[in-house]
Design a protein around this motif. Structure first.
Motif: not given
Length: 291
Positions: A199-223
């Motif tokens: 449900g990623f909407k590419n907001t600034r807050d969401q991008r900052s949250i993703l940057e703080a996750i230590d696990y691998p993020i191979p794909e980001v799936i939208g709404e």
């Protein structure tokens, strides 16, 4: 064998649809997956795939095998949907904790050991699942308890669908504590193969949250609420839904299917598993050929 549990502490993130679509993505590539859903609620993976028709009947089911009271062979539990072998959930899962505790007490009275969190692993090993299947996926409920602990003990790896929000970030942090406690309790190592923002909407807050996750993020799936709701309505995977129930194929939905294909390849590579017939990502008309 690739083995993992889909888990999210927060509800409504897409945990079950992620498990279903990854299973089909593995099967599309010619691998043989087994899915073991363990959620006692009605809105479960068995419901999604349309194989929950016997959950209220007095029939053999996984819980009976976990408490050493089977009515038949393990193979007879399996249903096959979209190239995926699946063990349907049964209402006995609602009382799994009580069944396991009762069996533990009876075993101890006879001087026998009975690990309440090791019974799914035992059942799968005795059935030869590691030799017969390429992929094992468990889909436990979000709440702590024997369903979750048996799934983690059987797979030792997690795939985490997450909500890209402060709530989702807190859920990931809580998961770290849960996994650490489980590792200490059972003396096993538990890895995280991937975190999947949903449900990623590419907001600034969401991008900052993703940057703080230590696990691998191979794909980001939208709404993709419409696509996923369609899957539940038609009781099928997103691949089947787009192929059979969409009059017009939408580019963004095809890209979502491609993401599930790429996610499956990522997870396979993590354990050195090579799919014999991987499709072009998102090719819904790919002919499935099993090894």
């Amino acid at each position: 064998m690739l083995a993992y549990s889909t888990y999210s502490e927060a509800g409504g993130v897409g945990k079950t649809t992620t498990a279903a679509n990854l299973a089909v993505a593995h099967a599309r590539a010619g691998l043989k997956p087994l899915v073991v859903p363990l959620d006692p609620q009605d809105g479960d993976l068995s419901r999604l795939f349309g194989v929950d028709d016997r959950r209220t009947e007095s029939v053999d089911n996984l819980v009976r095998h976990m408490i050493r009271r089977p009515k038949g062979d393990f193979e007879d539990l399996i249903r096959t949907v979209e190239g995926v072998d699946l063990i349907p959930e049964h209402n006995m899962l609602s009382d799994l904790a009580e069944y396991l505790q009762r069996e533990k007490e009876q075993a101890e009275a006879m001087g026998e050991a009975f690990g309440v969190h090791a019974q799914l692993l035992r059942v799968l090993r005795e059935a030869g699942v590691p030799d017969r299947y390429d992929v094992l996926i468990c889909d436990p409920p979000a709440t702590e308890g024997p369903h979750l602990y048996n799934a983690i003990n059987a797979t030792r790896s997690l795939v985490i669908p997450i909500e890209p929000s402060a709530k989702g970030q807190a859920a990931v942090e809580g998961l770290e504590e849960l996994v650490a406690g489980f590792e200490d309790q059972l003396d096993v190592e538990v890895g995280v193969l991937a975190a999947i923002p949903m449900g990623f909407k590419n907001t600034r807050d969401q991008r900052s949250i993703l940057e703080a996750i230590d696990y691998p993020i191979p794909e980001v799936i939208g709404e993709r609420a419409s696509l996923m709701e369609g899957c539940w309505m038609q009781q099928c995977s997103a691949f089947e839904y787009v192929r059979e129930h969409r009059e017009r194929r939408r580019d963004y939905e095809l890209e979502t299917l491609a993401q599930f294909d790429r996610l499956a390849r990522h997870l396979e590579r993590e354990v050195g598993l090579e799919a014999p017939n991987p499709p072009e990502p998102g090719d819904v008309d790919h002919e499935v050929m099993t090894a």
